[in-house]
Every structure is written in C-alpha cells, then in structure tokens.
Scaffold this active site. Structure first.
Site, short mmCIF file in Angstrom:
data_model
loop_
_atom_site.label_atom_id
_atom_site.label_comp_id
_atom_site.label_asym_id
_atom_site.label_seq_id
_atom_site.Cartn_x
_atom_site.Cartn_y
_atom_site.Cartn_z
N ILE A 180 -12.95 46.95 3.69
CA ILE A 180 -12.21 48.20 3.45
C ILE A 180 -12.99 49.05 2.45
O ILE A 180 -13.35 48.57 1.38
CB ILE A 180 -10.81 47.92 2.88
CG1 ILE A 180 -10.02 46.98 3.80
CG2 ILE A 180 -10.04 49.22 2.68
CD1 ILE A 180 -8.71 46.51 3.19
N ASP A 200 -20.70 44.50 0.36
CA ASP A 200 -21.35 43.97 1.56
C ASP A 200 -21.75 45.07 2.54
O ASP A 200 -22.83 45.03 3.13
CB ASP A 200 -20.42 42.97 2.25
CG ASP A 200 -20.25 41.69 1.44
OD1 ASP A 200 -21.03 41.49 0.48
OD2 ASP A 200 -19.36 40.90 1.75
N GLU A 290 -7.36 57.14 -7.49
CA GLU A 290 -7.75 55.79 -7.10
C GLU A 290 -6.77 54.73 -7.61
O GLU A 290 -5.73 55.03 -8.18
CB GLU A 290 -9.16 55.49 -7.60
CG GLU A 290 -10.24 55.66 -6.53
CD GLU A 290 -10.18 54.58 -5.45
OE1 GLU A 290 -9.34 53.65 -5.55
OE2 GLU A 290 -10.97 54.65 -4.49
N LYS A 399 -19.45 36.91 -7.46
CA LYS A 399 -19.33 38.13 -6.66
C LYS A 399 -18.07 38.92 -7.01
O LYS A 399 -18.15 40.12 -7.28
CB LYS A 399 -19.35 37.79 -5.16
CG LYS A 399 -19.23 39.01 -4.26
CD LYS A 399 -19.25 38.61 -2.79
CE LYS A 399 -19.05 39.83 -1.90
NZ LYS A 399 -19.03 39.46 -0.47
#
Length: 506
Positions: A180, A200, A290, A399
């Site tokens: 997303i 990614d 956001e 990550k």
C-alpha cells in the site's frame, strides 16, 4: 442483501472476499448503506472522518455524485476502522483476518504472528473472474471524469489511492510485492505518488530503472480483506505476500493475469488499474493529511508519474478508501498492527522475553509497547541498560524499525492493548533519563512530523527505548499491590459487589 454475491463468493469467508466482508458487517450492524447522493468533494470524507472519530458504522456510498449506473465507482469508507459496538471494537480487523467478531487485540496479534510460522500457500491462477467483467483500454480512459474524492480541504489534489494494493514484481519475476502506498490524480490517464527507496515498491522500481525500463504495475481495489492487511505488513524483502495470505486464510488466493502485462491480480478484486511507473518522469504530489493527523498546506514533493493503460472492473464496483488523519483509522488498524506483529516475531526470534506487542492507536503509529515476561527476564541475569540496548538494536535495526521512533517496555502485569495501563506504567515507573535509552544510528521515516519539521536536519533522528520496569525487577521478584478493584480486594468481595451492584442503587 446489501451487495450482490456471486455463487462462488457465498462459500468464501469475510477474509477472502470483500463483498462477503461487507455483507457480514451489515448483518452485524457495523455497516450502513448510504443511498442518497453524496458529493466526493469533501462530503464523503467528512462523513468518514466523523465515523472514525465516533466509532460509528462503516458507510458504503452507493450514489456518489458522478457515478452513473454501472460506472466507476461506489465508495466504501472506514473499511477497517475501530467500532463502538460493545465487545467488538476490532470487528473489522477480526473479519479481515478470519477471526470471530469479538476477537481481542491479543488474538489478532497472535493470528498475524503465528501465521508466519506456517507453510506458505501459493496463489492459484484462474482463467476468469469478476474483475474482468468490464474493460477500458488506452484512450477510453479518463480518470478526471471519475468521482475521485477530495479528502481534506488542504490536500494538494484528489487522491484515488489510499486503500488499494499495488502489485509489482522484480524484472526476473522472482519477487512479487503486494503493498500500500498513496497516489494522487495527475491527468486523464495518470497518477502520481511516492515510492520511497527504503520501501519494497521503491526497491523493485530501482531494479527496473537500473535496466533502463519503466516498472509495470497493477493497482487493485477491493481485494480480499486478508490481502490488504498483509499488504501493510513489512515482511522480509523477497517474501511474496501471496503465500502469507494463503496461510492466513487457509486457502490459495485466486489470481488472474492482467490485460497489459503478466502481473497476476486477485480475480475477485473490484477494480484493477494497469500501467507503468516512469523511471524518469516526476510531478508535484501532495500534500495529504497523513497518519500522524497533521497537514502542512502548500508543501509538495516530486514523485514518479504512473501512466494507466487499462482498467478492468466488476459490475457495480466498490472503491475502498482510507481518510487519513486523527486516529484510529487504517494507518493504525492495518499498518500499525501488522508492523506490531512483525516486531513481535523479530523480538522472539532474537530470543528476547517479549510476550506481546502493541501499537496504541492514539499514538498514530509512533509508540510501540513491548510486554516483558519478568520471570524469563530475571533468568537472563541482565540489567536495565543492557536489556534496553539489546531491544533497541533489535527493533530499530530491523525492517519495520524504520517506522518506529519510540518503544515502551512494560512488565507482564501491564496490558499493552490498554492505553490506561500503558500510561500508568510509563508515568510512575519510567524515570526520566535513567530509564531512557537513545539511539542515533538508525533512520526514521520522513513522514513523522518532527523529522520533517523539527529542529534537526536529516533522517537520523533519535529513537528511544523507555523502560517502564524498576531496576530490581531484573534480578528479583518485586512485591507490590495494585490499588484497583480487580487487584486490591479478595475475589469473594469482588464477586459480592458485582452481584449486588444494582441493589446498591447503581
């Protein structure tokens, strides 16, 4: 029925099919079908914002202004918002994962976490699916005529993509990524949106750019709810989300090939946009209010342009959207929760005595709470500084750690999903400076307001572990009594009080 279910969809679970998910929410009084005309310019989003902030039913807008009959599209808002239904605050999250409507935060994290230990279930390619019912190709496409909503009055444009799923794959086809990221209307056949190099989708785009090529993509709306949950999860690079989703639901995701590329997309999706992300062309994008609940009017960035070459969609398609802003919304209930599950997995793989993790919705994906098993902690024969340092390097160096600025360590007497518990522990047990451990060597996502607008320049803003444990708890069992109804009285007294509560006059 509030939505039309095809015969094969009646056998699927709410985690496997959006329309089954919508129907079940309606049947359990957590969805309202809105049939009056609503304006995509702010009205749709204003209703959604009020829904998020009151915990009201998810609205399905069947008549947005600009939608004509079987055109594009109806709009579903707050698809994974928190609910005020008694005992069912997480009903939309639970249904997205195939759990009972009454599932707790602990059960949700456990489901996400334990699925990682199951064998992956690869997708199943099929020859036909509802998403192929209708097609628009090339110059038949005009995105400016669609009822794309204006979400906030200070946004830089209309954002089509807030809760859809991008599908991209590496040039050699070995890595398929479902994820997303937002995108804004740019032109009749184009969108524009960020593709961060650390994410990614940005890594894969660079692979294509290194070959001198644009990156093919598919942008899918109305995918299986389990798929959109997994799309927000920071799985290790190279891992295909499709196999994890299959393990999550227990069945392969049915996929079908795109019209203009060999990318495979969910066959039951509502809408699929196909195209290519330019390796060179950029355009101004944003701002957008956001996940942190703020907007900085007038600020925009240049982001890659995405050309749309085909649209396929099913009858009466539904566009799910997320209206980002004050929590809770999907940033917390999808992205925050799936990051949490990955962090818990990472901590446990590292041998840390962490039994539960949670992202308090009210923290806007900026606080993570890790629950420590104090018996196992004592067995490590460690101390507060060494343990907190190990936790910090494990989490911040991972990550998902890119997105995490603050970690709270609490004992197993504290429920991480209960914000009152967390505040109580932090305020009385975390001594300023002495119980705080800082990390300057790890990057932070630039969307955090103090990263983009604070006094320090650069992405390496300080991260912190705040330990809400007493020093003695690392070596011995410390005794205290919690002064509360549940912990401060004999069980028989509690039972008597509960039984006679009404007779007291309450």
């Amino acid at each position: 029925m509030v939505v039309e279910l095809l015969p094969h969809e009646t056998t699927k679970t709410s985690a496997e099919n959006l329309r089954r998910f919508i129907q079940e929410l309606h049947d359990e009084s957590d969805l309202v079908s809105v049939n009056v005309e609503v304006d995509p310019d702010f009205e749709v989003a204003a209703i959604a914002r009020r829904v998020y902030e009151t915990g009201d039913k998810a609205p399905l807008f069947n008549n947005p202004k600009g939608w004509e009959g079987n055109g594009l599209f109806r709009i579903l808002c707050a698809p994974v918002g928190a609910s005020r239904l008694p005992g069912r605050r997480f009903i939309r999250i639970a249904k997205s994962l195939g759990l009972p409507s009454t599932a707790s935060g602990h059960e949700i994290i456990d489901k996400l976490n334990t699925t990682k230990r199951l064998p992956g279930v690869p997708p199943k390619q099929v020859a036909s699916g509802p998403v192929k019912d209708f097609r628009l190709l090339g110059d038949e496409i005009d995105l400016t005529k669609l009822p794309i909503p204006y979400l906030h009055q200070d946004d830089g444009g209309r954002f089509l993509q807030t809760f859809g799923m991008y599908v991209v794959k590496s040039p050699d086809g070995s890595w398929v990524n479902w994820s997303i990221t937002r995108s804004m209307l740019h032109g009749k056949r184009s969108l524009v949106g960020p593709m961060m190099p650390r994410q990614d989708i940005g890594v894969i785009r660079q692979m294509w750019a290194d070959l001198g090529q644009d990156m093919p993509f598919a942008l899918c709306f109305g995918v299986p709810p389990a798929a959109i949950m997994a799309s927000g999860m920071p799985l290790p690079k190279g891992v295909n989300e499709t196999d994890y989703i299959g393990a999550l639901t227990g069945t392969p995701v049915e996929v079908i090939q795109c019209e203009t590329s060999d990318i495979l997309v969910p066959a039951d999706a509502e809408i699929v946009f196909e195209g290519a992300v330019s390796r060179t062309e950029t355009a101004s994008e944003g701002p957008l209010a956001e996940y942190h609940g703020l907007i900085f009017p007038g600020e925009s960035k240049h982001c890659p342009v995405q050309t749309i070459n085909a649209i396929t969609y099913r009858k009466d398609p539904i566009l799910p959207i997320c209206v980002t802003g004050r929590a809770p919304e999907e940033s917390e209930t999808v992205w925050g929760l799936t990051i949490t599950a990955e962090v818990l997995s990472i901590c446990q793989q590292a041998g840390l005595p962490i039994t539960m993790a949670w992202n308090p919705f009210e923290s806007h994906c900026m606080w993570w709470v890790l629950q420590v098993d104090r018996r196992r902690l004592r067995a490590l024969k460690t101390n507060m500084e060494d343990f907190s340092q190990k936790v910090g390097h494990t989490v911040f160096g991972s990550k998902p750690g890119y997105y995490i600025p603050t970690v709270y360590l609490v004992g197993d007497d504290i429920d991480p999903t209960n914000l009152k518990d967390v505040i109580w522990a932090a305020s009385g047990r975390c001594q300023p400076r002495e119980n705080e451990f800082f990390f300057d060597q790890y990057p932070n996502i630039g969307l955090i307001p103090y990263v983009s607008h604070g006094g320090k320049v650069g992405e390496h803003h300080t991260k912190v572990v705040r330990c809400c444990l007493f020093p003695e708890e690392f070596s011995q069992e410390i005794m205290w009594r919690e002064a509360s109804f549940r912990r401060g009285y004999p069980v028989e007294v509690q039972e008597k009080v509960e039984k006679q509560w009404i007779s007291y006059g309450f």
